[in-house]
Scaffold this active site. Structure first.
Site, PDB file in Angstrom:
ATOM      1  N   LYS A 161     -12.069   0.804  -3.785  1.00 37.16           N
ATOM      2  CA  LYS A 161     -10.776  -0.888  -4.584  1.00 37.16           C
ATOM      3  C   LYS A 161     -11.295  -2.005  -4.132  1.00 37.16           C
ATOM      4  O   LYS A 161     -11.358  -2.892  -4.348  1.00 37.16           O
ATOM      5  CB  LYS A 161      -9.860  -0.180  -3.486  1.00 37.16           C
ATOM      6  CG  LYS A 161      -8.582   0.383  -4.447  1.00 37.16           C
ATOM      7  CD  LYS A 161      -7.628   0.983  -3.432  1.00 37.16           C
ATOM      8  CE  LYS A 161      -6.397   1.936  -4.212  1.00 37.16           C
ATOM      9  NZ  LYS A 161      -5.831   1.513  -5.163  1.00 37.16           N
TER      10      LYS A 161
ATOM     11  N   ASP B  44       0.828  -1.084  -0.117  1.00 39.69           N
ATOM     12  CA  ASP B  44       0.464   0.106   0.090  1.00 39.69           C
ATOM     13  C   ASP B  44       0.520   0.887   0.201  1.00 39.69           C
ATOM     14  O   ASP B  44       1.995   1.304   1.129  1.00 39.69           O
ATOM     15  CB  ASP B  44      -0.467   0.208   0.921  1.00 39.69           C
ATOM     16  CG  ASP B  44      -2.124   1.149   1.141  1.00 39.69           C
ATOM     17  OD1 ASP B  44      -2.009   1.637   0.541  1.00 39.69           O
ATOM     18  OD2 ASP B  44      -3.301   0.929   1.677  1.00 39.69           O
ATOM     19  N   ARG B  45       0.835   2.164  -1.446  1.00 37.90           N
ATOM     20  CA  ARG B  45       1.252   3.193  -1.051  1.00 37.90           C
ATOM     21  C   ARG B  45       1.082   4.425   0.234  1.00 37.90           C
ATOM     22  O   ARG B  45       1.723   5.474  -0.075  1.00 37.90           O
ATOM     23  CB  ARG B  45       1.329   3.948  -2.378  1.00 37.90           C
ATOM     24  CG  ARG B  45       1.872   3.386  -3.144  1.00 37.90           C
ATOM     25  CD  ARG B  45       1.487   1.774  -3.890  1.00 37.90           C
ATOM     26  NE  ARG B  45       0.073   2.138  -4.391  1.00 37.90           N
ATOM     27  CZ  ARG B  45      -0.768   0.777  -4.470  1.00 37.90           C
ATOM     28  NH1 ARG B  45      -0.380  -0.784  -3.506  1.00 37.90           N
ATOM     29  NH2 ARG B  45      -2.365   0.745  -4.306  1.00 37.90           N
TER      30      ARG B  45
ATOM     31  N   ALA C 148       2.245   5.627  -6.061  1.00 36.38           N
ATOM     32  CA  ALA C 148       3.506   5.503  -7.036  1.00 36.38           C
ATOM     33  C   ALA C 148       4.071   6.538  -7.477  1.00 36.38           C
ATOM     34  O   ALA C 148       5.755   6.098  -7.186  1.00 36.38           O
ATOM     35  CB  ALA C 148       3.255   3.877  -7.531  1.00 36.38           C
TER      36      ALA C 148
ATOM     37  N   THR D 241      -4.458  11.291  -3.220  1.00 37.00           N
ATOM     38  CA  THR D 241      -4.260  10.431  -1.133  1.00 37.00           C
ATOM     39  C   THR D 241      -2.749  12.315  -0.638  1.00 37.00           C
ATOM     40  O   THR D 241      -2.161  12.583  -1.945  1.00 37.00           O
ATOM     41  CB  THR D 241      -2.808   9.257  -1.408  1.00 37.00           C
ATOM     42  OG1 THR D 241      -2.123   9.632  -2.039  1.00 37.00           O
ATOM     43  CG2 THR D 241      -4.079   8.711  -2.546  1.00 37.00           C
TER      44      THR D 241
ATOM     45  N   CYS E 105      -0.814   4.981 -11.344  1.00 38.30           N
ATOM     46  CA  CYS E 105      -1.230   5.294 -10.197  1.00 38.30           C
ATOM     47  C   CYS E 105      -0.517   6.561  -9.725  1.00 38.30           C
ATOM     48  O   CYS E 105       0.540   6.715 -10.355  1.00 38.30           O
ATOM     49  CB  CYS E 105      -0.999   4.376  -9.580  1.00 38.30           C
ATOM     50  SG  CYS E 105      -0.385   4.601  -7.431  1.00 38.30           S
ATOM     51  N   ASN E 106      -1.045   7.743  -9.182  1.00 40.94           N
ATOM     52  CA  ASN E 106      -0.365   8.766  -8.549  1.00 40.94           C
ATOM     53  C   ASN E 106       0.408   8.341  -7.655  1.00 40.94           C
ATOM     54  O   ASN E 106       1.348   9.242  -8.115  1.00 40.94           O
ATOM     55  CB  ASN E 106      -1.048   9.438  -8.285  1.00 40.94           C
ATOM     56  CG  ASN E 106      -2.154  10.389  -9.147  1.00 40.94           C
ATOM     57  OD1 ASN E 106      -2.314  11.552  -9.956  1.00 40.94           O
ATOM     58  ND2 ASN E 106      -3.573   9.894 -10.031  1.00 40.94           N
TER      59      ASN E 106
ATOM     60  N   CYS F 196      -5.936  10.475  -8.384  1.00 43.53           N
ATOM     61  CA  CYS F 196      -6.076   9.406  -7.671  1.00 43.53           C
ATOM     62  C   CYS F 196      -6.646   8.887  -8.799  1.00 43.53           C
ATOM     63  O   CYS F 196      -7.470   9.027  -9.499  1.00 43.53           O
ATOM     64  CB  CYS F 196      -6.834   9.067  -6.110  1.00 43.53           C
ATOM     65  SG  CYS F 196      -6.392   7.475  -5.972  1.00 43.53           S
TER      66      CYS F 196
END
Length: 229
Positions: free
Chosen positions: A158, A48-49, A82, A121, A79-80, A189
């Site tokens: 998710k 999980d980032r 990441a 996030t 994925c933003n 996101c």
């Protein structure tokens, strides 16, 4: 011949499939052979980032190296959050990265807005603050309690919950950003566009995944330069 695109995905799987659908839809093609060859690692096992105790960097770096070994010429991350590990990804793979956050921030600038509201996030918001500042723009964020709600919505999406309640709450969060002075909204996101679409609110809406897909098409087809390492 177009460049081969390598996609680091699975964060989450539905968002990656949404990105790939946009990549396909945005490619000017009259036959199969006109499309971009795309190598995708849909790896839901990436830590999980959003948990600072996790260490997703090495896993992402391994994925990027494997994509290069499979023949990728250039990378994209669906994925933003990441993108916080972009350095280790490019260093380990030796491949250039088409940066989602940089691309979305440039789109916000090109819209004429001076302040962008970002649904993202905490890690992604830090990156957007830097990228938007480089464009001479301000960042509008949610109040802490509303940011907590946003994160709960992301985890609900998710889990597969894209129902009316989640959609309504996400729309309400975009209204919060507008009330805070945002002149455009960035879906920072990749789960956000699964429940909120352009035209749903009163402000221009920038889907970071869509802008990334559009730029991947341009880079891979040679319509714009490959990003520097």
């Amino acid at each position: 011949m177009s460049l081969v695109l390598g996609v680091l995905g699975g964060m989450g799987p539905a968002a990656t499939l949404d990105f790939l659908a946009k990549l396909q839809a945005l490619t000017p093609a009259e036959r199969d052979q006109d499309h971009i060859r795309t190598l995708v690692d849909i790896n839901p096992q990436v830590p999980d980032r959003n948990d600072l105790l996790n260490k997703p960097g090495p896993v992402l770096a391994e994925m990027a190296g494997a994509l290069r070994g499979a023949g990728a010429d250039v990378l994209a991350i669906a994925c933003n959050t990441a993108h916080a590990y972009a350095d280790i990804i490019t260093r380990s793979s030796g491949l250039p990265l088409i940066d989602m956050i940089g691309t979305a921030s440039a789109a916000a600038r090109d819209s004429g807005a001076r302040r962008a509201g970002v649904l993202g996030t905490p890690q992604a918001l830090k990156l957007y603050r830097e990228y938007l500042a480089a464009q001479g723009m301000g960042l509008v964020t949610l109040a802490p309690d509303r940011q907590e709600l946003f994160m709960s919505l992301i985890y609900a999406i998710k889990r597969g919950d894209c129902g009316p309640e989640v959609r309504g709450q996400m729309a309400a969060l975009t209204a919060d950003l507008a009330a805070g002075g945002a002149e455009t909204i960035i879906a920072g996101c990749t789960e956000v566009p699964l429940v909120f679409e352009a035209g749903s609110g009163r402000l221009p809406f920038i889907d970071a995944g869509e802008t990334l897909a559009r730029r991947c098409v341009s880079v891979c087809l040679g319509l714009e330069p490959v990003p520097a390492l």
